[in-house]
Motif scaffolding. Structure first.
Motif, PDB file in Angstrom:
ATOM      1  N   PRO A   1       0.559  -1.154   0.451  1.00 25.55           N
ATOM      2  CA  PRO A   1      -0.146   0.226   0.253  1.00 25.55           C
ATOM      3  C   PRO A   1       0.871   0.883   0.201  1.00 25.55           C
ATOM      4  O   PRO A   1       2.141   1.295   0.298  1.00 25.55           O
ATOM      5  CB  PRO A   1      -1.256  -0.129   0.892  1.00 25.55           C
ATOM      6  N   PHE A   2       0.199   1.986  -0.040  1.00 17.95           N
ATOM      7  CA  PHE A   2       0.745   3.493  -0.400  1.00 17.95           C
ATOM      8  C   PHE A   2       0.341   4.483   0.804  1.00 17.95           C
ATOM      9  O   PHE A   2      -0.161   3.687   0.905  1.00 17.95           O
ATOM     10  CB  PHE A   2       0.339   4.626  -1.803  1.00 17.95           C
ATOM     11  N   SER A   3       0.898   5.474   0.978  1.00 18.86           N
ATOM     12  CA  SER A   3       1.553   5.630   2.059  1.00 18.86           C
ATOM     13  C   SER A   3       0.918   7.421   1.940  1.00 18.86           C
ATOM     14  O   SER A   3       1.038   8.469   1.217  1.00 18.86           O
ATOM     15  CB  SER A   3       2.068   6.335   3.062  1.00 18.86           C
ATOM     16  N   TRP A   4      -0.763   7.918   1.923  1.00 22.69           N
ATOM     17  CA  TRP A   4      -1.164   9.192   1.503  1.00 22.69           C
ATOM     18  C   TRP A   4      -0.346  10.548   2.841  1.00 22.69           C
ATOM     19  O   TRP A   4       0.025  10.179   4.074  1.00 22.69           O
ATOM     20  CB  TRP A   4      -2.592   9.571   1.540  1.00 22.69           C
ATOM     21  N   ALA A   5      -0.274  11.676   2.025  1.00 19.97           N
ATOM     22  CA  ALA A   5       0.330  13.062   3.058  1.00 19.97           C
ATOM     23  C   ALA A   5      -1.149  12.866   4.562  1.00 19.97           C
ATOM     24  O   ALA A   5      -0.599  13.326   5.260  1.00 19.97           O
ATOM     25  CB  ALA A   5      -0.426  14.263   2.054  1.00 19.97           C
ATOM     26  N   SER A   6      -1.759  12.776   4.140  1.00 21.35           N
ATOM     27  CA  SER A   6      -3.385  12.127   4.912  1.00 21.35           C
ATOM     28  C   SER A   6      -2.694  11.799   6.738  1.00 21.35           C
ATOM     29  O   SER A   6      -3.093  11.026   7.009  1.00 21.35           O
ATOM     30  CB  SER A   6      -4.598  11.920   4.858  1.00 21.35           C
ATOM     31  N   GLY A   7      -1.620  10.498   6.079  1.00 22.02           N
ATOM     32  CA  GLY A   7      -1.344   9.320   6.811  1.00 22.02           C
ATOM     33  C   GLY A   7      -2.264   8.020   6.633  1.00 22.02           C
ATOM     34  O   GLY A   7      -2.145   7.197   7.251  1.00 22.02           O
ATOM     35  N   TRP A   8      -3.258   7.806   5.699  1.00 26.53           N
ATOM     36  CA  TRP A   8      -4.207   6.944   5.318  1.00 26.53           C
ATOM     37  C   TRP A   8      -3.562   6.019   4.051  1.00 26.53           C
ATOM     38  O   TRP A   8      -1.961   6.560   3.956  1.00 26.53           O
ATOM     39  CB  TRP A   8      -5.164   7.798   4.297  1.00 26.53           C
ATOM     40  N   LYS A   9      -3.289   4.872   5.194  1.00 28.91           N
ATOM     41  CA  LYS A   9      -2.951   3.729   3.720  1.00 28.91           C
ATOM     42  C   LYS A   9      -3.699   3.512   2.857  1.00 28.91           C
ATOM     43  O   LYS A   9      -5.133   3.542   3.103  1.00 28.91           O
ATOM     44  CB  LYS A   9      -2.387   2.824   4.815  1.00 28.91           C
ATOM     45  N   SER A  10      -3.043   3.330   1.472  1.00 29.09           N
ATOM     46  CA  SER A  10      -3.926   3.168   0.541  1.00 29.09           C
ATOM     47  C   SER A  10      -3.462   2.446  -0.796  1.00 29.09           C
ATOM     48  O   SER A  10      -2.786   2.085  -1.236  1.00 29.09           O
ATOM     49  CB  SER A  10      -4.467   4.589   0.206  1.00 29.09           C
TER      50      SER A  10
END
Length: 213
Positions: free
Chosen positions: A28-37
């Protein structure tokens, strides 16, 4: 809200084709918001592919005109939608402006770049809708400057419930060329992803802010 299923599928196909959207359920990627996606979208890549950027430009212009006739101005949301917004404005023969997330801290301290007169009608162009917060911030800035925002047209939306709520509360009409539902459907039908990856992508979609915490 997707306007046409065929356009939604075609747009999804093109975004995957050029890796503007990447699917990585296992890493998964890490978004700037801190969410994993398991998904990452960067629609600015479209600008590097003339045939695809022309397709997006013409589809967006077609829907803008069918929905809103010809507004006075097209506005892009910085920075991701500056390029595609300018392309749409050029195709429609309309003035173009863009909206920063906040006013500059120097010079004229503009938040809106370009010429915008009070009471002009504006359609906002976005590249991507996640929660809708930055997009609606742009709408607020335009309205504060005296513009009449007729609606927003975006390339892609994750389709989060929070975005739908935010747009409804602010009474801003949103339409998109494609969305998460059509993307995943196309990826599954073309074996771009397997059944296990499909399950992961659907699970993430149910509760993205808490996924993999």
């Amino acid at each position: 809200m997707v306007l046409d299923k065929n356009t939604a599928k075609k747009t999804a196909e093109l975004l995957l084709q050029i890796n503007a959207i990447k699917l990585k359920p296992e890493n998964p990627f890490s978004w700037a918001s801190g969410w994993k996606s398991p998904i990452y979208c960067d629609n600015r890549i479209i600008l590097s592919y003339p045939a695809i950027r022309n397709y997006v430009r013409e589809e967006m212009a077609k829907y803008v005109e069918s929905l809103y006739a010809k507004p006075d101005v097209i506005a892009g949301v910085a920075t991701g939608a500056i390029g595609v917004g300018a392309l749409v404005a050029d195709y429609m023969g309309l003035p173009f402006i863009y909206v920063r997330p906040e006013p500059k801290s120097h010079g004229r301290q503009n938040q809106i770049e370009g010429v915008l007169e009070a009471n002009q009608t504006v359609v906002v162009i976005e590249d991507l809708i996640s929660t809708g917060k930055s997009s609606l911030n742009a709408v607020q800035a335009l309205e504060a400057a005296g513009a009449k925002v007729k609606g927003m047209m975006a390339i892609f939306s994750y389709g989060f419930a929070v975005a739908e709520t935010n747009f409804t509360e602010k009474e801003v009409e949103l339409h998109t060329l494609s969305d998460y539902e059509h993307l995943i459907q196309h990826a599954s039908e073309t074996d771009y992803i397997n059944d296990a990856q499909l399950t992961t992508l659907m699970e993430w979609r149910q509760n993205p802010s808490e996924w993999k915490k």
